[in-house]
Design an enzyme around this catalytic site. Structure first.
Site, PDB file in Angstrom:
ATOM      1  N   ASP A  56       0.842  -1.200   0.000  1.00 35.01           N
ATOM      2  CA  ASP A  56       0.000   0.000   0.000  1.00 35.01           C
ATOM      3  C   ASP A  56       0.870   1.241   0.000  1.00 35.01           C
ATOM      4  OD1 ASP A  56      -2.808   1.203   0.446  1.00 35.01           O
ATOM      5  OD2 ASP A  56      -1.541   2.228   1.915  1.00 35.01           O
ATOM      6  N   TYR A  74       3.342   9.666  -0.337  1.00 34.23           N
ATOM      7  CA  TYR A  74       4.284   8.992   0.586  1.00 34.23           C
ATOM      8  C   TYR A  74       5.723   9.015   0.067  1.00 34.23           C
ATOM      9  CZ  TYR A  74       0.014   6.674   2.406  1.00 34.23           C
ATOM     10  OH  TYR A  74      -1.227   6.376   2.896  1.00 34.23           O
ATOM     11  N   LYS A 130      -2.335   5.820  -4.554  1.00 34.90           N
ATOM     12  CA  LYS A 130      -3.419   6.795  -4.395  1.00 34.90           C
ATOM     13  C   LYS A 130      -3.102   8.117  -5.091  1.00 34.90           C
ATOM     14  CE  LYS A 130      -3.801   4.743   0.194  1.00 34.90           C
ATOM     15  NZ  LYS A 130      -2.428   4.649   0.728  1.00 34.90           N
ATOM     16  N   HIS A 139      -7.237   9.477  -2.971  1.00 34.11           N
ATOM     17  CA  HIS A 139      -6.741   9.495  -1.588  1.00 34.11           C
ATOM     18  C   HIS A 139      -7.725  10.180  -0.629  1.00 34.11           C
ATOM     19  CE1 HIS A 139      -2.645   9.365   0.695  1.00 34.11           C
ATOM     20  NE2 HIS A 139      -3.633   9.176   1.537  1.00 34.11           N
TER      21      HIS A 139
HETATM   22  P1  NDP Z   1       0.117   1.206  11.861  1.00 31.76           P
HETATM   23  O1  NDP Z   1      -1.098   0.960  12.684  1.00 31.76           O
HETATM   24  O2  NDP Z   1       0.473   0.237  10.804  1.00 31.76           O
HETATM   25  O3  NDP Z   1       1.314   1.374  12.875  1.00 31.76           O
HETATM   26  C1  NDP Z   1       2.637   1.529  12.452  1.00 31.76           C
HETATM   27  C2  NDP Z   1       3.548   1.611  13.687  1.00 31.76           C
HETATM   28  O4  NDP Z   1       3.488   0.394  14.430  1.00 31.76           O
HETATM   29  C3  NDP Z   1       4.976   1.853  13.354  1.00 31.76           C
HETATM   30  O5  NDP Z   1       5.498   2.736  14.330  1.00 31.76           O
HETATM   31  C4  NDP Z   1       5.618   0.465  13.505  1.00 31.76           C
HETATM   32  O6  NDP Z   1       6.965   0.614  13.860  1.00 31.76           O
HETATM   33  C5  NDP Z   1       4.793  -0.151  14.602  1.00 31.76           C
HETATM   34  N1  NDP Z   1       4.623  -1.613  14.518  1.00 31.76           N
HETATM   35  C6  NDP Z   1       4.358  -2.339  13.404  1.00 31.76           C
HETATM   36  N2  NDP Z   1       4.185  -3.646  13.705  1.00 31.76           N
HETATM   37  C7  NDP Z   1       4.327  -3.758  15.038  1.00 31.76           C
HETATM   38  C8  NDP Z   1       4.260  -4.849  15.937  1.00 31.76           C
HETATM   39  N3  NDP Z   1       3.991  -6.086  15.510  1.00 31.76           N
HETATM   40  N4  NDP Z   1       4.489  -4.612  17.253  1.00 31.76           N
HETATM   41  C9  NDP Z   1       4.760  -3.350  17.676  1.00 31.76           C
HETATM   42  N5  NDP Z   1       4.834  -2.273  16.885  1.00 31.76           N
HETATM   43  C10 NDP Z   1       4.620  -2.472  15.565  1.00 31.76           C
HETATM   44  O7  NDP Z   1      -0.023   2.690  11.320  1.00 31.76           O
HETATM   45  P2  NDP Z   1       0.075   3.524   9.973  1.00 31.76           P
HETATM   46  O8  NDP Z   1      -0.541   4.799  10.334  1.00 31.76           O
HETATM   47  O9  NDP Z   1       1.435   3.484   9.386  1.00 31.76           O
HETATM   48  O10 NDP Z   1      -0.921   2.796   8.958  1.00 31.76           O
HETATM   49  C11 NDP Z   1      -0.524   1.720   8.168  1.00 31.76           C
HETATM   50  C12 NDP Z   1      -0.593   2.048   6.684  1.00 31.76           C
HETATM   51  O11 NDP Z   1      -1.900   2.451   6.303  1.00 31.76           O
HETATM   52  C13 NDP Z   1       0.285   3.227   6.246  1.00 31.76           C
HETATM   53  O12 NDP Z   1       1.655   2.896   6.201  1.00 31.76           O
HETATM   54  C14 NDP Z   1      -0.340   3.545   4.918  1.00 31.76           C
HETATM   55  O13 NDP Z   1       0.093   2.620   3.947  1.00 31.76           O
HETATM   56  C15 NDP Z   1      -1.825   3.378   5.231  1.00 31.76           C
HETATM   57  N6  NDP Z   1      -2.463   4.670   5.627  1.00 31.76           N
HETATM   58  C16 NDP Z   1      -3.376   5.232   4.774  1.00 31.76           C
HETATM   59  C17 NDP Z   1      -3.988   6.436   5.063  1.00 31.76           C
HETATM   60  C18 NDP Z   1      -4.972   7.014   4.111  1.00 31.76           C
HETATM   61  O14 NDP Z   1      -5.286   8.211   4.226  1.00 31.76           O
HETATM   62  N7  NDP Z   1      -5.501   6.260   3.180  1.00 31.76           N
HETATM   63  C19 NDP Z   1      -3.693   7.167   6.307  1.00 31.76           C
HETATM   64  C20 NDP Z   1      -2.762   6.479   7.186  1.00 31.76           C
HETATM   65  C21 NDP Z   1      -2.191   5.270   6.839  1.00 31.76           C
HETATM   66  P3  NDP Z   1       8.147  -0.195  13.073  1.00 31.76           P
HETATM   67  O15 NDP Z   1       8.100   0.225  11.634  1.00 31.76           O
HETATM   68  O16 NDP Z   1       9.387   0.241  13.756  1.00 31.76           O
HETATM   69  O17 NDP Z   1       7.821  -1.653  13.274  1.00 31.76           O
END
Ligand code: NDP
Length: 325
Positions: free
Chosen positions: A57, A62, A91, A124
């Site tokens: 995604d 991004y 997006k 988006h």
């Molecule tokens: P997430 O809920 O995926 O959380 C990401 C965070 O969690 C990072 O800090 C990561 O750190 C940590 N993490 C990941 N796996 C674990 C685990 N198993 N245990 C503990 N910590 C963990 O949040 P996002 O907001 O990034 O959302 C995910 C995706 O959704 C985005 O990357 C994007 O692709 C999409 N998105 C779309 C939006 C839209 O407007 N359409 C808006 C926001 C997000 P680390 O990398 O260090 O593991």
């Protein structure tokens, strides 16, 4: 070895989507979106493909499309996957909402990624902006006609929406020539999206859930109120299945027929997050997690809330626009 065969979900247009996608938004700071350093994200995607991730995604805003494309092309040339085994969602950004700009935008994506098509292209936001980020009055129905053009040209196999509310989705269903096949929205234990998910489902639309970990993880360097990794409800369920609370929350998303989009750049967590297809929550466990709902959004661009197509509830004190400074 640790390969996971991810189940696929059938979409309205007959195509299939892998049931988990890797999030690739790295966040933003004062100077704009955070870029991947030393091709870190490319290397994460290479590893992700090896362990079974087939869905990525991204979004033009991004700035991660190029590295994802590079990794996918590498794995295709190594013979690990074929193009049709990989699913890339991207997006359209808000500043390219005019009908003819949609085709220009997808061509830019294909240039950056080195791919012939993307699998899923989403609007988006319903919000159109001018190049200087002032509000544009372009109607998202015009944008949708641009999306239909892109699908007709074969540049995106499937088309859908992100951050549209129920009324806006209804309007696209009423007035569009093609139905959106997917809707991407924020879904986690604090915003369970019962109504929007059941409406989308009733129309056969696949829901993609972003920010699945909600309050379990730090956001913008802050720990927000809400369930954490050590929450007793989540820990109890996790112990029963020999899983982690993070895996339980992702499974809760899957068991609600939503495709989770967890983001990680950590190899260990990459493996952890995909290992959720060998257990299943009971209806009672799903309901227990639903109880965390407080309709809390972490993506709330209140600086756009005076835009006519702003999709969310308005707040009393909108924050200032980080894109305009
Ligand atoms: P997430 O809920 O995926 O959380 C990401 C965070 O969690 C990072 O800090 C990561 O750190 C940590 N993490 C990941 N796996 C674990 C685990 N198993 N245990 C503990 N910590 C963990 O949040 P996002 O907001 O990034 O959302 C995910 C995706 O959704 C985005 O990357 C994007 O692709 C999409 N998105 C779309 C939006 C839209 O407007 N359409 C808006 C926001 C997000 P680390 O990398 O260090 O593991």
């Amino acid at each position: 070895s640790s390969f996971v065969d991810v189940p696929k979900i059938k979409m309205l247009d007959g195509r299939e989507m892998p049931g988990i996608g890797l999030g690739t938004y790295l966040g933003f700071d004062q100077s704009g979106v955070i870029k991947s350093k030393d091709k870190q994200l490319r290397d994460v995607v290479l590893k992700a493909i090896d362990i079974g991730y087939r869905h990525f995604d991204t979004a033009s805003i991004y700035d991660t499309e190029a590295e994802i494309g590079e990794a996918i092309r590498t794995k295709i040339s190594e013979g690990v996957v074929k193009r049709e085994d990989v699913f890339i969602t991207t997006k359209l950004w808000n500043t390219q909402h005019k009908r003819e700009e949609v085709t220009t935008a997808i061509k830019e994506v294909l240039n950056k990624t080195g791919l012939d098509y993307v699998d899923l292209f989403l609007i988006h936001w319903p919000i159109g902006l001018n190049a200087d980020y002032s509000y544009s009055d372009v109607d998202y129905m015009e944008t949708w006609r641009g999306m239909e053009d892109v699908q007709r040209l074969g540049l995106a196999k499937s088309i859908g929406l992100s951050n549209f509310n129920r009324e806006q989705l209804q309007r696209v269903l009423n007035e569009g020539s093609v139905k959106p096949v997917a809707l991407q929205i924020e879904v986690h234990p604090q915003i369970i999206q019962k109504d929007l998910i059941s409406f989308a489902k009733s129309e056969g639309i696949v829901v993609l859930g972003y920010s699945p970990f909600g309050s379990l993880v730090m956001r913008y360097g802050i720990r927000f109120p809400g369930p954490r990794m050590d929450d007793p409800v989540l820990v109890t369920i996790a112990q029963k299945y020999g899983k982690t609370p993070a895996q339980v929350v992702l499974r809760w998303v899957v068991d609600r027929n939503v495709v989770p989009l967890p983001k990680t750049v950590n190899p260990k967590r990459l493996v952890e997050n995909i290992n959720i297809f060998d257990f299943k929550l009971t209806p009672e466990e799903i309901e227990k997690i639903n109880q965390f709902n407080s309709n809390t959004r972490y993506t709330l661009p209140s600086f756009w809330q005076t835009h006519p197509y702003y999709p969310f509830e308005k707040v009393p004190n909108p924050i200032s626009d980080p894109f305009r400074g």
